[in-house]
Structures are given as structure tokens and as C-alpha cells.
Design a protein around this motif. Structure first.
Motif, mmCIF file in Angstrom:
data_model
loop_
_atom_site.group_PDB
_atom_site.id
_atom_site.type_symbol
_atom_site.label_atom_id
_atom_site.label_comp_id
_atom_site.label_asym_id
_atom_site.label_seq_id
_atom_site.Cartn_x
_atom_site.Cartn_y
_atom_site.Cartn_z
ATOM 1 N N MET A 1 10.483 2.061 -22.193
ATOM 2 C CA MET A 1 10.289 1.066 -21.138
ATOM 3 C C MET A 1 11.506 1.059 -20.212
ATOM 4 N N GLU A 2 11.244 1.129 -18.913
ATOM 5 C CA GLU A 2 12.324 0.998 -17.933
ATOM 6 C C GLU A 2 12.275 -0.400 -17.332
ATOM 7 N N TYR A 3 13.449 -0.989 -17.124
ATOM 8 C CA TYR A 3 13.535 -2.348 -16.603
ATOM 9 C C TYR A 3 14.253 -2.358 -15.258
ATOM 10 N N ILE A 4 13.819 -3.285 -14.405
ATOM 11 C CA ILE A 4 14.474 -3.516 -13.120
ATOM 12 C C ILE A 4 14.916 -4.970 -13.087
ATOM 13 N N GLY A 5 16.209 -5.198 -12.902
ATOM 14 C CA GLY A 5 16.706 -6.558 -12.822
ATOM 15 C C GLY A 5 16.144 -7.266 -11.592
ATOM 16 N N PHE A 6 15.886 -8.547 -11.718
ATOM 17 C CA PHE A 6 15.337 -9.337 -10.607
ATOM 18 C C PHE A 6 16.161 -10.606 -10.441
ATOM 19 N N THR A 7 16.558 -10.890 -9.212
ATOM 20 C CA THR A 7 17.299 -12.106 -8.930
ATOM 21 C C THR A 7 17.018 -12.547 -7.499
ATOM 22 N N TYR A 8 17.529 -13.697 -7.141
ATOM 23 C CA TYR A 8 17.394 -14.168 -5.763
ATOM 24 C C TYR A 8 18.597 -15.028 -5.405
ATOM 25 N N VAL A 9 18.933 -15.023 -4.127
ATOM 26 C CA VAL A 9 20.020 -15.866 -3.626
ATOM 27 C C VAL A 9 19.431 -17.243 -3.371
ATOM 28 N N SER A 10 19.884 -18.221 -4.153
ATOM 29 C CA SER A 10 19.218 -19.525 -4.156
ATOM 30 C C SER A 10 19.682 -20.470 -3.054
ATOM 31 N N ASN A 11 20.725 -20.086 -2.299
ATOM 32 C CA ASN A 11 21.217 -20.961 -1.238
ATOM 33 C C ASN A 11 20.107 -21.312 -0.253
ATOM 34 N N PHE A 12 19.890 -22.606 -0.061
ATOM 35 C CA PHE A 12 18.949 -23.124 0.932
ATOM 36 C C PHE A 12 17.489 -22.734 0.665
ATOM 37 N N VAL A 13 17.155 -22.421 -0.575
ATOM 38 C CA VAL A 13 15.766 -22.128 -0.942
ATOM 39 C C VAL A 13 15.157 -23.401 -1.531
ATOM 40 N N LEU A 31 0.778 -6.654 -12.144
ATOM 41 C CA LEU A 31 0.240 -5.503 -11.435
ATOM 42 C C LEU A 31 0.830 -4.196 -11.960
ATOM 43 N N LEU A 32 2.124 -4.195 -12.237
ATOM 44 C CA LEU A 32 2.754 -2.993 -12.783
ATOM 45 C C LEU A 32 2.117 -2.596 -14.112
ATOM 46 N N GLU A 33 1.724 -3.596 -14.882
ATOM 47 C CA GLU A 33 1.064 -3.321 -16.159
ATOM 48 C C GLU A 33 -0.367 -2.842 -15.944
ATOM 49 N N GLU A 34 -1.090 -3.486 -15.025
ATOM 50 C CA GLU A 34 -2.486 -3.130 -14.793
ATOM 51 C C GLU A 34 -2.633 -1.740 -14.198
ATOM 52 N N TRP A 35 -1.665 -1.315 -13.389
ATOM 53 C CA TRP A 35 -1.759 -0.001 -12.741
ATOM 54 C C TRP A 35 -1.492 1.140 -13.700
ATOM 55 N N GLU A 36 -1.131 0.805 -14.933
ATOM 56 C CA GLU A 36 -0.907 1.811 -15.979
ATOM 57 C C GLU A 36 0.091 2.877 -15.545
ATOM 58 N N LEU A 37 1.153 2.408 -14.908
ATOM 59 C CA LEU A 37 2.242 3.300 -14.546
ATOM 60 C C LEU A 37 3.093 3.566 -15.792
ATOM 61 N N PRO A 38 4.017 4.523 -15.713
ATOM 62 C CA PRO A 38 4.975 4.637 -16.817
ATOM 63 C C PRO A 38 5.588 3.260 -17.058
ATOM 64 N N PRO A 39 5.779 2.864 -18.313
ATOM 65 C CA PRO A 39 6.216 1.501 -18.635
ATOM 66 C C PRO A 39 7.377 1.026 -17.762
ATOM 67 N N LEU A 40 7.128 -0.018 -16.991
ATOM 68 C CA LEU A 40 8.108 -0.527 -16.032
ATOM 69 C C LEU A 40 7.928 -2.032 -15.892
ATOM 70 N N ARG A 41 9.025 -2.788 -16.011
ATOM 71 C CA ARG A 41 8.937 -4.246 -15.905
ATOM 72 C C ARG A 41 10.160 -4.799 -15.175
ATOM 73 N N LEU A 42 9.913 -5.874 -14.436
ATOM 74 C CA LEU A 42 10.998 -6.658 -13.855
ATOM 75 C C LEU A 42 11.547 -7.605 -14.910
ATOM 76 N N VAL A 43 12.857 -7.801 -14.907
ATOM 77 C CA VAL A 43 13.508 -8.722 -15.832
ATOM 78 C C VAL A 43 14.344 -9.706 -15.030
#
Length: 223
Positions: A1-13, A31-43
């Protein structure tokens, strides 16, 4: 499984937009799971809070635009990713995607010109840093209703009620655009190019909704 870090700049949100951000995060993973791509998830790697002192003001033909400099955002994102990699030795993650509510722009400090982006990517020592501005995905109606609801003294009860109804229609459209933008950036990080079909890799101008005039008329994408 490959992971991609996910974050956001919270100022003024606003809280309402934060809720949509997390819905978009969950839907993108689905969607990443449904598309049956090589295992990939946002974390989710927690939010980023930048000191207001980092904000700069750019003079544009449409007036002043406030934003965080691109190099500052990249530095913070890269540091956040390095911390996570060091904390979780062996974790298959060398990419991070960050969302900001401000425009993305780089400025030449010597000549004063700037270049603006919808999405921006760069690489540092094998770490891929991806940035996406959600600003172009917001419609004028969405911004106006959020301003009313986030500042109660500005409106009476009837106007607030109207704003709630309008926002209930605007937020789902905003979320769809945001999800496409997130998946678009992820696609670029794996080498996918733009396409002319009805897919997430079509050029940015095909995906933007209303409220993108002025500063964003000549927006570009950079990798």
C-alpha cells in the motif's frame, strides 16, 4: 500500500468548509479504492496553522490579493512530510497533498512580477510536495453566503435563512470540484498528463466553476 499525506492550511477556513474538506478526503479515498488502482490511500496528517506574519499582499490589476508565499507553503509541507516519514520508519509514503484557501502564487522579489497557479508540485530529495488552492472552486454565491453565516450581526433572520438554502446547493458543487482537483494533482504526481476527455486529468479551465474571474483568468498548473 502506498500512502499520500493529506493536510490543509486552516487559517481563515470556516467550520462549514472544513466539514466539506473532510468529506472530500473520504470521498477521494473511496474513489481510489473503487477504481481498483494499485493500492493507494490518502492519510490525514493534521492541519497546518501558519502565523499571519507570513501573509503577503500582491498588487494585481483586480486589486490587492492576500496569500501565503509559495515557498513558505512548500517549506511547511515538506517539513510535515519529513516528520511523518521519520516517525513511521518503513511507511511507504513520499508524497503530501496540501489544500489552502488562499491563492497560490510565486513572486519575484527583484522584479515584482508574480505567477499564479491552481495546483503546484515540486520535489525535494525524493519527496513530492503537492499544493492545491480551493479558492477557484468557490463560487461567488458560496463566498457571499459564508460571509453572511459566519458573521451573524451582518444579516437578519430572513437573510440568514436564504443563505442556508443557497449554501446547501453550493457546497455539494464545491466538493465535487475539490475532489476532482485533488485527484488531478495525485494523477500528475504519478506522471499522468492532461487529457481532453471528461476525466479528472482534463485541463484546469475545464474543471473550474463560477467565481473564477479576475485574478484567476490566466491561472496555470505547475509541476
Amino acid at each position: 500500500m502506498e500512502y499520500i499525506g493529506f493536510t490543509y492550511v486552516s487559517n481563515f477556513v470556516s467550520k462549514r468548509v472544513e466539514e466539506v474538506l473532510f468529506e472530500a478526503y473520504n470521498d477521494a479515498n473511496r474513489l481510489l479504492e473503487e477504481w481498483e488502482l494499485p493500492p493507494l490511500r490518502l492519510v490525514y496528517l493534521d492541519k497546518l496553522i501558519l502565523e499571519p506574519g507570513y501573509l503577503i499582499t500582491l498588487e494585481t490589476p483586480e486589486g490587492k490579493v492576500r496569500l501565503f508565499p509559495l515557498d513558505v507553503l512548500v517549506d511547511f509541507m515538506d517539513y510535515r512530510l519529513k516528520v511523518e516519514i521519520e516517525k513511521n520508519d518503513g511507511l511507504n509514503m513520499n508524497k503530501i497533498l496540501g489544500i489552502t484557501s488562499f491563492p497560490l502564487a510565486s513572486r519575484d522579489k527583484y522584479f515584482g512580477f508574480y505567477e499564479k497557479f491552481l495546483g503546484f508540485q515540486t520535489e525535494r530529495l525524493g519527496r513530492r510536495i503537492m499544493l492545491l488552492s480551493m479558492r477557484p472552486f468557490e463560487s461567488d454565491s458560496m463566498r457571499m453566503t459564508l460571509k453572511i453565516l459566519d458573521n451573524p450581526p451582518l444579516a437578519d433572520d430572513d437573510l440568514k435563512s436564504l443563505a442556508v438554502r443557497v449554501l446547501s446547493k453550493e457546497l455539494p458543487a464545491f466538493k465535487r470540484r475539490l475532489i476532482k482537483g485533488m485527484l488531478h494533482e495525485i494523477g500528475h504526481s504519478f506522471g499522468l498528463e492532461h487529457c481532453s476527455n471528461d476525466c479528472v486529468m482534463n485541463p484546469p479551465q475545464r474543471r473550474l466553476g463560477s467565481g473564477t474571474q479576475g485574478f484567476w483568468d490566466t491561472v496555470t498548473h505547475a509541476t
